[in-house]
Scaffold this active site. Structure first.
Site, PDB file in Angstrom:
ATOM      1  N   TYR A  58       0.586  -1.194  -0.185  1.00 27.63           N
ATOM      2  CA  TYR A  58      -0.048   0.043   0.057  1.00 27.63           C
ATOM      3  C   TYR A  58       0.876   1.281  -0.050  1.00 27.63           C
ATOM      4  CZ  TYR A  58      -4.199  -2.803   0.053  1.00 27.63           C
ATOM      5  OH  TYR A  58      -5.241  -3.695  -0.439  1.00 27.63           O
ATOM      6  N   ARG A  61       1.355   1.825  -3.408  1.00 25.39           N
ATOM      7  CA  ARG A  61       0.211   2.328  -4.197  1.00 25.39           C
ATOM      8  C   ARG A  61       0.085   3.831  -3.727  1.00 25.39           C
ATOM      9  NH1 ARG A  61      -4.846  -1.232  -4.222  1.00 25.39           N
ATOM     10  NH2 ARG A  61      -5.540   0.322  -5.763  1.00 25.39           N
ATOM     11  N   GLN A  93     -15.112   2.345  -6.687  1.00 23.42           N
ATOM     12  CA  GLN A  93     -14.489   1.187  -6.247  1.00 23.42           C
ATOM     13  C   GLN A  93     -12.990   1.554  -6.015  1.00 23.42           C
ATOM     14  OE1 GLN A  93     -15.800  -2.815  -8.265  1.00 23.42           O
ATOM     15  NE2 GLN A  93     -16.089  -1.061  -9.856  1.00 23.42           N
ATOM     16  N   ASP A  96      -7.896   5.590  -4.693  1.00 26.33           N
ATOM     17  CA  ASP A  96      -7.197   6.641  -5.140  1.00 26.33           C
ATOM     18  C   ASP A  96      -7.895   7.996  -4.892  1.00 26.33           C
ATOM     19  OD1 ASP A  96      -8.037   7.749  -7.709  1.00 26.33           O
ATOM     20  OD2 ASP A  96      -7.565   5.860  -8.670  1.00 26.33           O
ATOM     21  N   HIS A 111     -14.723   0.840  -1.320  1.00 24.68           N
ATOM     22  CA  HIS A 111     -13.384   0.046  -1.070  1.00 24.68           C
ATOM     23  C   HIS A 111     -12.369   0.663  -0.167  1.00 24.68           C
ATOM     24  CE1 HIS A 111     -14.663  -2.761  -4.453  1.00 24.68           C
ATOM     25  NE2 HIS A 111     -15.312  -2.968  -3.625  1.00 24.68           N
ATOM     26  N   CYS A 140      -1.482   2.474  17.019  1.00 19.34           N
ATOM     27  CA  CYS A 140      -2.234   3.592  17.768  1.00 19.34           C
ATOM     28  C   CYS A 140      -1.661   4.244  18.882  1.00 19.34           C
ATOM     29  CB  CYS A 140      -3.596   2.923  17.929  1.00 19.34           C
ATOM     30  SG  CYS A 140      -4.710   3.796  18.665  1.00 19.34           S
ATOM     31  N   SER A 180     -14.586  -4.240 -14.374  1.00 17.56           N
ATOM     32  CA  SER A 180     -14.731  -5.259 -15.194  1.00 17.56           C
ATOM     33  C   SER A 180     -15.845  -6.033 -14.665  1.00 17.56           C
ATOM     34  CB  SER A 180     -13.297  -6.304 -14.922  1.00 17.56           C
ATOM     35  OG  SER A 180     -13.318  -6.468 -13.480  1.00 17.56           O
ATOM     36  N   GLU A 206     -13.580  -2.031 -23.354  1.00 13.69           N
ATOM     37  CA  GLU A 206     -14.096  -3.687 -23.677  1.00 13.69           C
ATOM     38  C   GLU A 206     -15.146  -3.767 -22.759  1.00 13.69           C
ATOM     39  OE1 GLU A 206     -10.459  -5.738 -22.747  1.00 13.69           O
ATOM     40  OE2 GLU A 206     -10.659  -5.255 -20.642  1.00 13.69           O
ATOM     41  N   ALA A 222     -12.462   6.019 -21.098  1.00 12.59           N
ATOM     42  CA  ALA A 222     -13.152   6.934 -20.108  1.00 12.59           C
ATOM     43  C   ALA A 222     -12.706   8.447 -20.650  1.00 12.59           C
ATOM     44  CB  ALA A 222     -12.645   6.735 -18.849  1.00 12.59           C
TER      45      ALA A 222
HETATM   46  N1  APR Z   1     -11.019   3.900 -19.568  1.00  7.69           N
HETATM   47  C1  APR Z   1     -12.286   2.995 -19.221  1.00  7.69           C
HETATM   48  N2  APR Z   1     -12.233   1.687 -18.871  1.00  7.69           N
HETATM   49  C2  APR Z   1     -10.874   1.207 -18.868  1.00  7.69           C
HETATM   50  C3  APR Z   1      -9.694   2.082 -19.401  1.00  7.69           C
HETATM   51  C4  APR Z   1      -9.999   3.147 -19.782  1.00  7.69           C
HETATM   52  N3  APR Z   1      -8.877   3.995 -20.423  1.00  7.69           N
HETATM   53  N4  APR Z   1      -8.557   1.192 -19.290  1.00  7.69           N
HETATM   54  C5  APR Z   1      -8.991  -0.037 -19.096  1.00  7.69           C
HETATM   55  N5  APR Z   1     -10.429  -0.087 -18.753  1.00  7.69           N
HETATM   56  C6  APR Z   1     -11.407  -0.894 -18.108  1.00  7.69           C
HETATM   57  C7  APR Z   1     -10.858  -2.545 -18.532  1.00  7.69           C
HETATM   58  O1  APR Z   1     -11.669  -2.752 -19.751  1.00  7.69           O
HETATM   59  C8  APR Z   1     -11.496  -3.159 -17.336  1.00  7.69           C
HETATM   60  O2  APR Z   1     -12.861  -3.566 -17.418  1.00  7.69           O
HETATM   61  O3  APR Z   1     -11.184  -0.939 -16.751  1.00  7.69           O
HETATM   62  C9  APR Z   1     -11.652  -2.330 -16.200  1.00  7.69           C
HETATM   63  C10 APR Z   1     -10.528  -2.454 -14.935  1.00  7.69           C
HETATM   64  O4  APR Z   1     -11.134  -3.861 -14.320  1.00  7.69           O
HETATM   65  P1  APR Z   1     -10.579  -4.386 -13.119  1.00  7.69           P
HETATM   66  O5  APR Z   1      -8.910  -4.248 -13.169  1.00  7.69           O
HETATM   67  O6  APR Z   1     -11.012  -5.538 -12.744  1.00  7.69           O
HETATM   68  O7  APR Z   1     -10.514  -3.149 -11.987  1.00  7.69           O
HETATM   69  P2  APR Z   1     -12.151  -3.096 -10.920  1.00  7.69           P
HETATM   70  O8  APR Z   1     -13.182  -3.365 -11.927  1.00  7.69           O
HETATM   71  O9  APR Z   1     -11.924  -1.535 -10.660  1.00  7.69           O
HETATM   72  O10 APR Z   1     -11.732  -3.733  -9.723  1.00  7.69           O
HETATM   73  C11 APR Z   1     -12.714  -4.148  -8.957  1.00  7.69           C
HETATM   74  O11 APR Z   1     -11.590  -5.532  -7.646  1.00  7.69           O
HETATM   75  O12 APR Z   1      -9.131  -5.883  -6.930  1.00  7.69           O
HETATM   76  C12 APR Z   1     -10.524  -5.348  -6.366  1.00  7.69           C
HETATM   77  O13 APR Z   1     -10.709  -3.730  -4.782  1.00  7.69           O
HETATM   78  C13 APR Z   1     -10.153  -3.984  -6.312  1.00  7.69           C
HETATM   79  O14 APR Z   1     -11.715  -2.122  -6.460  1.00  7.69           O
HETATM   80  C14 APR Z   1     -11.240  -3.306  -7.150  1.00  7.69           C
HETATM   81  C15 APR Z   1     -12.009  -4.298  -7.407  1.00  7.69           C
END
Ligand code: APR
Length: 236
Positions: A58, A61, A93, A96, A111, A140, A180, A206, A222
């Protein structure tokens, strides 16, 4: 897309919205978890087994997030909030702080937050952007218990689900950006929204895993799609 003066917008964002700022997504190639297995760093069990490893992860990150800037998609959502006021709700989710740095105020980090920590016993989150990369780890000042990241790990319950569901219930449009659709409960928001006739839209390069449940899928990044997505919404 046009929003009327009675529309209420619920926005859910995921790692994809910060991708064009330079933060790796979780499941994409080069994703964060590639270097670190999820169970190694983002579970209560990982914390019990090796808190220093978890804090190193972390801290890394925190460094990554501090080095990047909000992008046009974060700014577009902040602007939309200004126009819609309390008819706008942003649930992310992401841990940051790029939405806040773009100017978002009505935001809920389901999250947790990268720049907050909490005592495992007192449970009170506080602002913290320090790096903990070697022993001794922070404790603490009140009770001496370990300080952990204020992050919802796998197996833990996301924060304030009640207000999320209340907002979802009132929304007329659910806009999901850059996730995703594989991690619940957030992946299930689209199913809940559909039950009440809420319009559901996904924006990302995607299709997400839950694509079949959306009314509209807009393929694009985005920053390509969001800035011009809404016609000047009515502020009344
Ligand atoms: N603009 C929009 N979407 C994008 C871009 C972009 N430039 N680049 C990638 N993506 C999309 C990908 O296609 C994918 O579907 O962002 C998504 C990222 O998916 P994940 O990596 O699975 O992230 P997320 O869905 O936020 O994960 C959910 O999982 O690990 C845990 O707690 C963590 O909050 C997180 C949660």
């Amino acid at each position: 897309m046009k929003l009327s003066s009675t529309d209420r917008l619920f926005v859910l964002t995921g790692a994809g919205i910060s991708a064009e700022s330079g933060l790796a997504t979780f499941r994409g190639s080069g994703g964060l978890w590639n270097g670190h297995r999820v169970e190694e760093v983002a579970t209560p069990e990982a914390w019990d087994a090796d808190p220093l490893l978890v804090w190193r992860f972390y801290s890394m990150r925190r460094r990554d997030a501090l080095a990047v800037q909000p992008n046009a998609a974060h700014h577009a959502l902040a602007q939309l909030e200004q126009q819609l006021g309390d008819r706008f709700y942003l649930c992310t989710q992401n841990v940051d702080d790029l939405h806040e740095r773009a100017g978002s105020h009505r935001i809920h980090h389901m999250h947790g937050s990268l720049f907050q920590s909490r005592c495992v016993r007192c449970n009170q989150p506080f602002a913290d952007s320090a790096f903990y990369e070697s022993a001794p780890l922070p404790t603490c000042t009140t009770c001496g218990s370990p300080i952990r990241p204020h992050i919802v790990w796998f197996g833990e319950i996301p924060l304030d689900m009640e207000s999320i569901y209340a907002q979802l219930d009132r929304a007329t449009t659910l806009l999901v950006v850059g996730t995703s659709g594989s991690v619940y409960p957030a992946a299930g928001f689209v199913h809940i929204a559909r039950q009440t006739g809420t319009r559901t839209i996904y924006i990302g390069p995607e299709e997400p895993s839950n694509a079949a449940s959306f009314d509209d899928i807009i393929l694009g990044t985005a920053t390509q799609v969001l800035p011009d997505f809404f016609d000047h919404p009515s502020s009344k």
